[in-house]
Write a protein that holds these residues in place. Sequence first.
Motif, mmCIF file in Angstrom:
data_model
loop_
_atom_site.group_PDB
_atom_site.id
_atom_site.type_symbol
_atom_site.label_atom_id
_atom_site.label_comp_id
_atom_site.label_asym_id
_atom_site.label_seq_id
_atom_site.Cartn_x
_atom_site.Cartn_y
_atom_site.Cartn_z
ATOM 1 N N ALA A 1 0.793 -1.156 -0.027
ATOM 2 C CA ALA A 1 0.095 0.029 -0.017
ATOM 3 C C ALA A 1 0.842 1.465 -0.004
ATOM 4 O O ALA A 1 2.145 1.225 0.091
ATOM 5 C CB ALA A 1 -0.759 0.139 1.124
ATOM 6 N N GLY A 2 0.279 2.374 0.017
ATOM 7 C CA GLY A 2 0.948 3.589 0.219
ATOM 8 C C GLY A 2 2.097 3.800 -0.902
ATOM 9 O O GLY A 2 1.949 3.756 -2.230
ATOM 10 N N ILE A 3 3.079 4.646 -0.683
ATOM 11 C CA ILE A 3 4.094 4.984 -1.446
ATOM 12 C C ILE A 3 4.779 3.859 -2.438
ATOM 13 O O ILE A 3 4.928 3.698 -3.530
ATOM 14 C CB ILE A 3 5.347 5.726 -0.692
ATOM 15 C CG1 ILE A 3 4.667 7.289 -0.299
ATOM 16 C CG2 ILE A 3 6.382 6.045 -1.767
ATOM 17 C CD1 ILE A 3 5.461 7.884 0.588
ATOM 18 N N PHE B 1 3.566 1.016 -3.009
ATOM 19 C CA PHE B 1 2.631 0.502 -3.906
ATOM 20 C C PHE B 1 2.516 1.253 -5.167
ATOM 21 O O PHE B 1 2.386 0.903 -6.368
ATOM 22 C CB PHE B 1 1.149 0.032 -3.431
ATOM 23 C CG PHE B 1 0.502 -0.309 -4.392
ATOM 24 C CD1 PHE B 1 0.243 -1.624 -4.945
ATOM 25 C CD2 PHE B 1 -0.943 0.564 -4.918
ATOM 26 C CE1 PHE B 1 -0.716 -2.257 -5.938
ATOM 27 C CE2 PHE B 1 -1.772 -0.169 -6.042
ATOM 28 C CZ PHE B 1 -1.804 -1.237 -6.403
ATOM 29 N N GLN B 2 2.429 2.628 -4.928
ATOM 30 C CA GLN B 2 2.680 3.387 -6.039
ATOM 31 C C GLN B 2 3.805 3.197 -7.019
ATOM 32 O O GLN B 2 3.495 3.534 -7.953
ATOM 33 C CB GLN B 2 2.606 4.897 -5.480
ATOM 34 C CG GLN B 2 1.217 5.306 -4.974
ATOM 35 C CD GLN B 2 0.127 5.668 -5.871
ATOM 36 O OE1 GLN B 2 0.497 6.065 -7.128
ATOM 37 N NE2 GLN B 2 -1.343 5.698 -5.629
ATOM 38 N N VAL B 3 4.938 3.053 -6.476
ATOM 39 C CA VAL B 3 6.086 2.771 -6.873
ATOM 40 C C VAL B 3 5.810 1.619 -7.877
ATOM 41 O O VAL B 3 6.395 1.571 -9.135
ATOM 42 C CB VAL B 3 7.419 2.800 -5.952
ATOM 43 C CG1 VAL B 3 8.562 2.184 -6.691
ATOM 44 C CG2 VAL B 3 7.722 3.931 -5.268
ATOM 45 N N ALA B 4 5.527 0.545 -7.215
ATOM 46 C CA ALA B 4 5.515 -0.820 -8.014
ATOM 47 C C ALA B 4 4.511 -0.567 -9.171
ATOM 48 O O ALA B 4 4.861 -1.396 -10.085
ATOM 49 C CB ALA B 4 4.966 -1.957 -6.644
ATOM 50 N N GLN B 5 3.484 0.031 -9.042
ATOM 51 C CA GLN B 5 2.572 0.330 -10.091
ATOM 52 C C GLN B 5 3.380 0.854 -11.458
ATOM 53 O O GLN B 5 3.043 0.209 -12.325
ATOM 54 C CB GLN B 5 1.503 1.086 -9.787
ATOM 55 C CG GLN B 5 0.239 0.550 -8.886
ATOM 56 C CD GLN B 5 -0.759 1.522 -8.733
ATOM 57 O OE1 GLN B 5 -0.552 2.745 -8.371
ATOM 58 N NE2 GLN B 5 -2.158 1.149 -8.958
ATOM 59 N N VAL C 1 15.502 9.805 -1.226
ATOM 60 C CA VAL C 1 14.502 10.618 -1.471
ATOM 61 C C VAL C 1 13.862 11.071 -0.039
ATOM 62 O O VAL C 1 13.619 10.223 0.707
ATOM 63 C CB VAL C 1 13.420 10.294 -2.267
ATOM 64 C CG1 VAL C 1 12.183 10.808 -2.253
ATOM 65 C CG2 VAL C 1 13.949 9.697 -3.726
ATOM 66 N N ASN C 2 13.810 12.311 0.071
ATOM 67 C CA ASN C 2 13.301 12.955 1.307
ATOM 68 C C ASN C 2 11.817 13.663 1.343
ATOM 69 O O ASN C 2 12.024 14.783 0.994
ATOM 70 C CB ASN C 2 14.281 13.847 2.205
ATOM 71 C CG ASN C 2 15.669 13.371 2.506
ATOM 72 O OD1 ASN C 2 15.655 12.013 3.138
ATOM 73 N ND2 ASN C 2 16.928 13.811 2.392
ATOM 74 N N PRO C 3 10.787 12.693 1.454
ATOM 75 C CA PRO C 3 9.627 13.542 1.325
ATOM 76 C C PRO C 3 9.279 14.332 2.562
ATOM 77 O O PRO C 3 9.767 14.059 3.697
ATOM 78 C CB PRO C 3 8.550 12.476 1.415
ATOM 79 C CG PRO C 3 9.298 11.113 1.103
ATOM 80 C CD PRO C 3 10.964 11.319 1.488
ATOM 81 N N GLY C 4 8.507 15.457 2.495
ATOM 82 C CA GLY C 4 7.812 15.861 3.661
ATOM 83 C C GLY C 4 6.700 15.076 4.092
ATOM 84 O O GLY C 4 6.455 14.048 3.575
ATOM 85 N N ILE C 5 5.856 15.600 4.777
ATOM 86 C CA ILE C 5 4.722 15.061 5.326
ATOM 87 C C ILE C 5 3.547 14.581 4.117
ATOM 88 O O ILE C 5 3.461 15.598 3.377
ATOM 89 C CB ILE C 5 3.964 15.703 6.628
ATOM 90 C CG1 ILE C 5 4.689 15.853 7.734
ATOM 91 C CG2 ILE C 5 2.738 14.982 6.808
ATOM 92 C CD1 ILE C 5 4.318 16.478 8.845
ATOM 93 N N VAL C 6 3.346 13.423 4.039
ATOM 94 C CA VAL C 6 2.677 13.000 2.813
ATOM 95 C C VAL C 6 1.136 12.878 3.358
ATOM 96 O O VAL C 6 0.725 12.675 4.560
ATOM 97 C CB VAL C 6 3.144 11.519 2.196
ATOM 98 C CG1 VAL C 6 2.236 11.170 1.046
ATOM 99 C CG2 VAL C 6 4.710 11.729 1.991
ATOM 100 N N LEU C 7 0.361 13.462 2.507
ATOM 101 C CA LEU C 7 -1.150 13.335 2.644
ATOM 102 C C LEU C 7 -1.843 11.878 2.491
ATOM 103 O O LEU C 7 -1.902 11.624 1.315
ATOM 104 C CB LEU C 7 -1.864 14.360 1.716
ATOM 105 C CG LEU C 7 -1.322 15.654 1.914
ATOM 106 C CD1 LEU C 7 -2.231 16.804 0.865
ATOM 107 C CD2 LEU C 7 -1.638 16.190 3.331
ATOM 108 N N ALA D 1 1.691 9.515 -4.782
ATOM 109 C CA ALA D 1 1.761 9.684 -6.252
ATOM 110 C C ALA D 1 2.915 10.495 -6.572
ATOM 111 O O ALA D 1 3.769 9.963 -7.481
ATOM 112 C CB ALA D 1 0.865 9.867 -6.988
ATOM 113 N N GLN D 2 3.098 11.728 -6.076
ATOM 114 C CA GLN D 2 4.283 12.620 -6.396
ATOM 115 C C GLN D 2 5.449 12.097 -5.810
ATOM 116 O O GLN D 2 6.550 12.068 -6.363
ATOM 117 C CB GLN D 2 4.047 14.066 -5.877
ATOM 118 C CG GLN D 2 2.876 14.855 -6.449
ATOM 119 C CD GLN D 2 2.524 15.938 -5.693
ATOM 120 O OE1 GLN D 2 2.512 16.196 -4.571
ATOM 121 N NE2 GLN D 2 2.662 17.211 -6.264
#
Length: 252
Positions: free
Chosen positions: A26-28, A30-34, A199-205, A228-229
Amino acid sequence: MSERQEQDMHTDASRAFTTLVTGASAGIGFQVAQRLATTAPGPLVITGRNQARLDEAVASLQGRSGGPVRGVVCDQRHRTSIDQLLEALHGLPPVLQLVANVGVNPVHQQGPGRTHSTDYALFADTLTTNVTHTFYLLSRLLPAMRQARAGRIVLVGSMAYRHGLPGQVSYNVSKSALVGLKNTIVSEYGAAGIGCHLVNPGIVLNERTERLRRRLPAAEQPLPLTEAQVAEAIVSLLADANAEPRGRELDL
């Protein structure tokens, strides 16, 4: 993946490789895997802690992948679970593309707590999961990358460590350690054709950060950062044929 990378990684049949994305039910992850499912030239392996959620993710990815997709249950809190993941990879082409996405943050379940009141065992468990066992997984995958003289690694960190986000010392410290891990991998293995980025994301929604965002409204991004971003940034780094000598550290 760029044409140059494909040439580098597929000079002969022995260069067929596996892509591994951890924490991808799930989450980031899963988005990468997609995104990787449609471009990965070989098997795609994803991990997650929950078998049912992992099965759902694999079923979704299978329909959009040109190659086999496999889900392996792995709880990165435990080294024995990582050993089981490594055993499951036997018989597949070597892992030459890795997104190390697993990272726990106890503040999501327990709320923020100042450094003086943070439980030692909780602090140690967070560092074990986010740092020690990330190192362990990488240490076991690097020999095959060295032999192939090819590899692309993305570690998923956080902007939290730069700001010392109050109330989550264990998470902040664990993510700061990934900077040293990334730099060491590049300095030791960069000449062997192995690239490593952070990669250092900020707080993800997302639902997981809802409690934190409610308690710390000042930590919200001026512009919302979506899963997604973050995934797009990770995949772009994997496809970067002109990796900087020490790898990239990308703040989002």
